[in-house]
Scaffold this active site. Structure first.
Site, short mmCIF file in Angstrom:
data_model
loop_
_atom_site.label_atom_id
_atom_site.label_comp_id
_atom_site.label_asym_id
_atom_site.label_seq_id
_atom_site.Cartn_x
_atom_site.Cartn_y
_atom_site.Cartn_z
N CYS A 281 42.92 26.27 33.89
CA CYS A 281 42.40 26.31 33.00
C CYS A 281 41.27 25.07 32.76
CB CYS A 281 42.30 26.92 31.68
SG CYS A 281 42.95 28.46 31.25
N1 LIG Z 1 47.11 31.48 31.96
C1 LIG Z 1 46.02 31.09 30.72
O1 LIG Z 1 46.67 30.25 29.84
C2 LIG Z 1 44.76 31.16 30.62
C3 LIG Z 1 43.84 30.94 29.51
C4 LIG Z 1 42.49 30.92 28.76
C5 LIG Z 1 41.51 31.90 30.11
N2 LIG Z 1 42.76 32.19 31.15
C6 LIG Z 1 41.75 33.37 32.05
O2 LIG Z 1 41.97 34.34 31.98
C7 LIG Z 1 42.23 34.82 33.57
C8 LIG Z 1 43.44 35.13 33.42
O3 LIG Z 1 44.46 34.23 33.95
P1 LIG Z 1 46.04 34.61 34.25
O4 LIG Z 1 46.06 32.89 33.77
O5 LIG Z 1 46.11 35.43 32.59
O6 LIG Z 1 46.16 34.20 35.54
P2 LIG Z 1 47.32 35.15 36.52
O7 LIG Z 1 46.95 34.61 38.06
O8 LIG Z 1 48.47 34.90 35.51
O9 LIG Z 1 47.18 36.21 36.16
C9 LIG Z 1 45.97 37.56 37.01
C10 LIG Z 1 46.44 38.93 37.03
O10 LIG Z 1 45.66 39.28 37.52
C11 LIG Z 1 46.05 40.33 39.06
N3 LIG Z 1 44.95 41.00 40.15
C12 LIG Z 1 44.35 39.61 40.64
N4 LIG Z 1 43.34 40.38 40.85
C13 LIG Z 1 43.20 41.55 40.52
C14 LIG Z 1 42.50 43.22 40.98
N5 LIG Z 1 41.25 43.29 41.54
N6 LIG Z 1 43.15 43.99 40.01
C15 LIG Z 1 43.97 43.89 39.26
N7 LIG Z 1 44.35 43.20 39.04
C16 LIG Z 1 44.82 41.46 39.59
C17 LIG Z 1 47.11 39.13 39.61
O11 LIG Z 1 47.64 40.00 40.91
C18 LIG Z 1 47.97 38.82 38.41
O12 LIG Z 1 49.01 39.87 38.11
C19 LIG Z 1 41.30 33.92 33.84
O13 LIG Z 1 39.54 33.94 34.02
C20 LIG Z 1 42.22 32.42 32.96
O14 LIG Z 1 40.81 31.15 34.17
C21 LIG Z 1 44.08 32.10 31.36
#
Ligand SMILES: NC(=O)c1ccc[n+]([C@@H]2O[C@H](COP(=O)([O-])OP(=O)(O)OC[C@H]3O[C@@H](n4cnc5c(N)ncnc54)[C@H](O)[C@@H]3O)[C@@H](O)[C@H]2O)c1
Length: 450
Positions: A281
């Protein structure tokens, strides 16, 4: 049927399903954000289908094995066994979902522009199954305007209309991996919608799954809230990182300064320096706003300066390491073996995305030294986009003898599960970027803060 009547019936039907918990939720992207969210929603009584394109994740989930620290495998098993949670790669199941939540990655491209390809692909997959009476929510972090200009626009290519046939909302994720006090259900949740009906659905749906919802007036406002929170962190961390370098040159310990400053009961909030920014992030999200601001011909100097200072930190730390090796051991970094402690970007988690530890290892080796690492949470370096050459390195087993065998130990992440006393007693030279030794009352001429 008039469009108003259609809107009201689509809204009434979904409202009723949410109220009676008979709505089915679909969570797309079962990563750090999506999996804990899916389980929290299932726990509140809704049936949840989790969708991911990665079949390995579905295999783990089917076997009731959580791969995310914030979700205990037992809790996952409870929701699967109760029939409230099921995971699949088959997006055909979207048609049966009443509320669809998008939690896919929003990274930067090579040129540091927003990469919305995951959000767009997911929106197209939803459009293929869109029907009246669905609520589609974006949770991925992004620039203001994405939900309405990208997600809603793609969904409306079906001929169905947002606010009448289906509904669109944005609710930013506020996960704090490793936080023992707050989790998905207890962190207040910002909610917004495209129009009053969408907002009302957002409030009732999220209100069922989390303790507090905070409604705001538009999706763009909610998107801006998330970016503001992360830019606030990035800028303040850059500020203490800059103060660290200035005070170090003056012989002043920045950590002592912060401890004293934070006794002020108002007007000050402590942030701590470190070896650089990490995680999915804080190093990335601010640049979503920078990119969008260009459209308005407005500079974002604060944001870019913070990014500049924070990304210079690994190099600063390596400068301190080389200096300490030179002055204290009469040894060049190019002939030294260095053990980096902590590969994850923050303490007590296994997430290495954007971790400065990888950059530290790379810089040591660029200068001819040899870098190993130890991390109780990361047994092996997986494939990463930028550090492919480090892939497959394994965490060395740590003992007094092992620590003593390195020219220097560089603490990049202060995991709790490390025996700092033993390290202080055995390592010939320690570079501490987290002030962990001083916090534990361990000191010595061989411990250098950086
Ligand atoms: N990790 C954090 O602490 C956090 C906190 C706040 C916001 N975010 C935001 O949340 C969002 C997701 O982040 P995350 O950390 O969970 O990412 P992540 O990489 O852990 O998870 C994303 C998941 O999406 C899947 N994916 C990718 N393309 C896809 C598709 N077309 N269809 C279905 N699944 C698909 C991937 O296989 C993966 O399992 C991002 O925008 C991030 O900026 C993350």
């Amino acid at each position: 049927m008039s469009s108003d009547l259609a809107s009201s019936s689509a809204f009434e039907a979904l409202s009723h399903k949410i109220e009676t918990r008979s709505a089915r939720a679909g969570v797309i992207g079962l990563g750090y954000v999506g999996l804990p969210l899916a389980i929290a929603i299932a726990r509140s009584g809704f049936a949840v289908t989790g969708f991911d394109i990665d079949p390995k994740k579905i295999v783990h989930l089917d076997a009731r094995r959580s791969y995310i620290d914030a979700v205990a495998s037992d809790d996952l098993a409870t929701e699967i066994d109760s029939g409230r949670f099921v995971a699949t790669t088959d997006f055909g199941g979207l048609a049966a979902c009443d509320v669809i939540i998008i939690c896919v990655p929003t990274p930067l491209t090579k040129h540091r522009d927003p990469d919305l390809s995951y959000v767009e692909a997911t929106s197209r997959a939803i459009a293929d199954h869109l029907r009246p009476g669905q609520l589609v929510v974006l949770e991925s972090t992004t620039y203001p305007g994405t939900t309405d200009d990208v997600v809603k626009a793609i969904l409306e290519t079906t001929g169905l209309r947002s606010g009448t046939d289906f509904f669109v909302g944005f609710s930013p994720e506020r996960e704090d991996p490793g936080n023992q006090h707050y989790h998905t259900a207890t962190i207040p949740k910002i909610v917004a919608g495209d129009g009053t009906l969408a907002l009302s659905l957002m409030e009732s749906f999220y209100g069922a799954a989390v303790k507090t919802v905070v409604p705001v007036s538009s999706n763009a406002t909610a998107e801006a809230v998330k970016l503001t929170e992360n830019i606030f962190r990035s800028v303040n961390i850059a500020l203490v990182n800059e103060l660290k370098t200035v005070y170090a040159a003056m012989g002043i310990d920045v950590w002592e300064v912060i401890e004293a400053a934070k006794t002020k009961p108002f007007g000050y909030m402590p942030f701590y320096p470190g070896p650089g920014l990490g995680g999915h992030c804080i190093p990335i999200d601010p640049f979503y706003l920078t990119w969008k601001s260009r459209e308005y011909e407005l500079p974002t100097r604060f944001i870019e300066l913070a990014g500049e200072i924070n990304s210079a930190m690994p190099r600063y730390v390596i400068g301190k390491l080389a200096e300490a090796l030179d002055i204290r051991a009469g040894k060049a970094l190019s002939r030294s073996r260095v053990l980096v402690l902590g590969l994850a970007y923050k303490k007590n988690v296994a997430d290495i995305r954007e971790s400065p530890s990888l950059r530290l290892m790379e810089l040591i080796e660029e200068r001819g030294g040899k870098a190993d690492y130890h991390d109780p949470h990361v047994s092996e370096i997986p494939s990463t986009r930028e550090y492919q050459h480090l892939k497959g390195r394994v965490s060395v087993t740590l003992s007094r003898e092992v620590a003593a065998g390195y020219d220097a130990v560089l603490v990049a992440t202060d995991h709790d599960r490390l025996d700092y006393q033993a390290i202080a007693e055995s390592a010939p030279l320690i570079i501490d970027t987290r002030n962990v030794f001083a916090r534990l009352g361990l000191s010595g001429d061989h411990i250098v803060k950086a």
